[in-house]
Motif scaffolding. Structure first.
Motif, short mmCIF file in Angstrom:
data_model
loop_
_atom_site.label_atom_id
_atom_site.label_comp_id
_atom_site.label_asym_id
_atom_site.label_seq_id
_atom_site.Cartn_x
_atom_site.Cartn_y
_atom_site.Cartn_z
N UNK A 1 0.81 -1.03 -0.02
CA UNK A 1 0.03 -0.03 0.07
C UNK A 1 1.00 1.33 0.03
N UNK A 2 0.85 1.88 -1.30
CA UNK A 2 1.88 3.11 -1.24
C UNK A 2 1.68 4.09 -0.05
N UNK A 3 0.62 4.53 -0.01
CA UNK A 3 0.42 5.60 1.09
C UNK A 3 0.89 5.24 2.50
N UNK B 1 5.02 16.35 -0.86
CA UNK B 1 3.81 16.17 0.09
C UNK B 1 3.46 14.79 0.36
N UNK C 1 2.73 16.20 4.14
CA UNK C 1 1.79 17.06 3.53
C UNK C 1 0.54 16.45 3.81
N UNK C 2 0.23 15.04 4.17
CA UNK C 2 -1.19 14.68 4.40
C UNK C 2 -0.96 13.61 5.45
N UNK D 1 -3.85 9.98 6.82
CA UNK D 1 -4.95 9.28 6.52
C UNK D 1 -5.80 9.30 7.72
N UNK E 1 -8.23 10.42 10.63
CA UNK E 1 -9.67 11.14 10.53
C UNK E 1 -9.37 12.44 11.01
N UNK F 1 -7.16 21.00 5.12
CA UNK F 1 -7.90 22.12 4.26
C UNK F 1 -8.13 23.39 5.41
N UNK G 1 -5.02 22.57 1.60
CA UNK G 1 -5.02 21.39 2.33
C UNK G 1 -3.84 21.32 3.21
N UNK H 1 -18.80 13.64 8.07
CA UNK H 1 -18.54 12.97 6.70
C UNK H 1 -17.69 14.09 5.71
N UNK H 2 -17.35 14.86 6.18
CA UNK H 2 -16.61 15.97 5.53
C UNK H 2 -17.38 16.42 4.32
N UNK I 1 0.50 2.22 -11.12
CA UNK I 1 0.71 1.89 -9.90
C UNK I 1 2.08 1.32 -9.50
N UNK J 1 -3.50 13.35 -4.94
CA UNK J 1 -3.57 14.81 -4.89
C UNK J 1 -4.67 15.23 -6.07
N UNK K 1 -18.04 10.07 0.81
CA UNK K 1 -18.91 11.35 1.17
C UNK K 1 -17.83 12.47 0.79
N UNK K 2 -16.54 12.47 1.06
CA UNK K 2 -15.61 13.39 0.92
C UNK K 2 -15.58 13.89 -0.50
N UNK L 1 -15.42 18.03 0.89
CA UNK L 1 -14.83 19.05 1.22
C UNK L 1 -13.59 18.65 -0.17
#
Lengths: 253, 253
Positions: A63-65, A117, A122-123, A125, A127, A132, A178, A233-234, B12, B102, B153-154, B160
């Motif tokens: 899983x790359x992330x 990022x 940069x991010x 996962x 919740x 943003x 973000x 639920x964003x 990927x 992104x 939902x996002x 968002x």
């Protein structure tokens, strides 16, 4: 005026291009105003565009992330990526300058985003990751400087290309905001084709300089903060937008 | 059912990823239906992501689009680019499969677009170049298969992130439809994070197979043809859209 540290991330393949001339205008103007400027010239640096497992230490995670997050946690981030992250952390203002290729950034700049990022920087996962309007680059500002081959009308509200504001939304809102940055309205130079002559260049340079000279008093785009205007639920809470608003415009107050 | 030639462009970085499994489902399903499938596995091919002057023969032209056009006219296009163009020309249906990074394609796939859809093949700069519904790939169809870390939902209408339809618009409308292809609605697998287990995979694979089994009867997205619905300034003619429509939705009939 407050002297700022400004980092320009620049992507064009020719050293004598319109984009190169505009970048030089930016550097000269900003230094003339007393700011300190650094430039990452991605083509000149031969920036590695492709995010892959070579960016990380050894991992088996398919899983790359998740693999990116592991690398971040272990401090095993590629040195060129880490250097860019440090430049972002040191900057008060980040400028991304590029020609619009297929309605977005050139691949080399997309690869700068994909790699710099990264998960953990940069991010995130989880919740409750601050995103943003909050995040690692909160308190900083960002601005896009973009040239387009298309004429202004093609990129206007009813233009067949889509409006330039909508086309830039995934970059300006989805990447820069973000990560916490306030985003200034973009500098857009349209019609940058082979017919672009001295008069057009003079107009473009004048526009660019006037924007750089007025950074202090320029209002950022009023993107809505996730922490304030969205539900669990964003999704944007009901009733916040003018009636009938749809699309990306929903996310601007 | 008519047997088709189908080209999958796949990006990927891990050979045992969720995306790899879904790609294998696609190939098996399509071949089982009697179609012929080719795959460009961009990471496995070590696809050159960065469009630069090495793609062309010798040129002094500092305008990149013009240099690309010169190279096309002289037949001096890089062999890997030419091979992908031939695969597109041979295909009845083109599938782009990738994880959403992104809010758009990974850099390696952006580089496939930047390099393969070159000036003279994928686009032209003259006013009367056939584009948005006409072009070199007219008569063919295209479909995006995308995984997202974000939950559904996002990416929904008020999410968002922006809606997935708007996020994919620059790719689906601006690249695929620009070059003449009819674009089928995308296959979107949301929530593809480390919590994605066997049950989620089974659902995703079922969705993908059902879409691949019904290609014949699936309606394409009703993007408006530039040749019909836009004025000389390439703006949508007045009165064509339901009242109050704004943003990318303007360009769908």
């Amino acid at each position: 005026m407050v002297a700022m540290q400004i980092h320009i991330v620049y992507a064009h393949p020719h050293a004598a291009s319109l984009n190169a001339a505009l970048r030089d205008e930016s550097v000269a103007t900003l230094e003339g105003l007393g700011h300190t400027v650094t430039v990452s010239d991605l083509y000149a640096m031969q920036w590695k565009a492709v995010a892959d497992y070579d960016d990380f230490g050894p991992t088996e995670n398919e899983h790359f992330m998740a693999a990116a997050g592991e690398a971040w946690d272990k401090g095993q981030v590629a040195p060129d990526v880490r250097a860019e992250q440090e430049r972002l952390l040191a900057a008060d203002l980040v400028i991304l300058q590029f020609p619009l290729w297929w309605y977005t950034v050139p691949a080399i700049l997309k690869g700068w985003i994909d790699r710099v990022f990264t998960n953990g920087f940069g991010y995130g996962t989880s919740r409750d990751w601050p995103r943003f309007g909050d995040g690692v680059l909160a308190g900083k500002r960002a601005m896009v400087v973009v040239t387009t081959g298309a004429a202004e009308s093609h990129l206007s509200d009813r233009g067949v290309n889509g409006s330039i504001d909508d086309l830039l939304f995934p970059l300006q809102h989805g990447v820069l905001f973000y990560a916490g940055m306030q985003v200034l309205p973009p500098v857009v130079v349209t019609g940058a084709v082979h017919r672009f002559g001295d008069a057009e260049y003079a107009d473009a340079a004048k526009l660019l300089r006037s924007r750089l000279e007025t950074l202090d008093e320029t209002e950022s785009i009023a993107y809505r903060k996730q922490a304030e205007d969205y539900d669990d639920a964003k999704r944007l809470k009901p009733g916040l937008e003018p009636e009938g608003t749809t699309g990306f415009a929903l996310h601007i107050a």
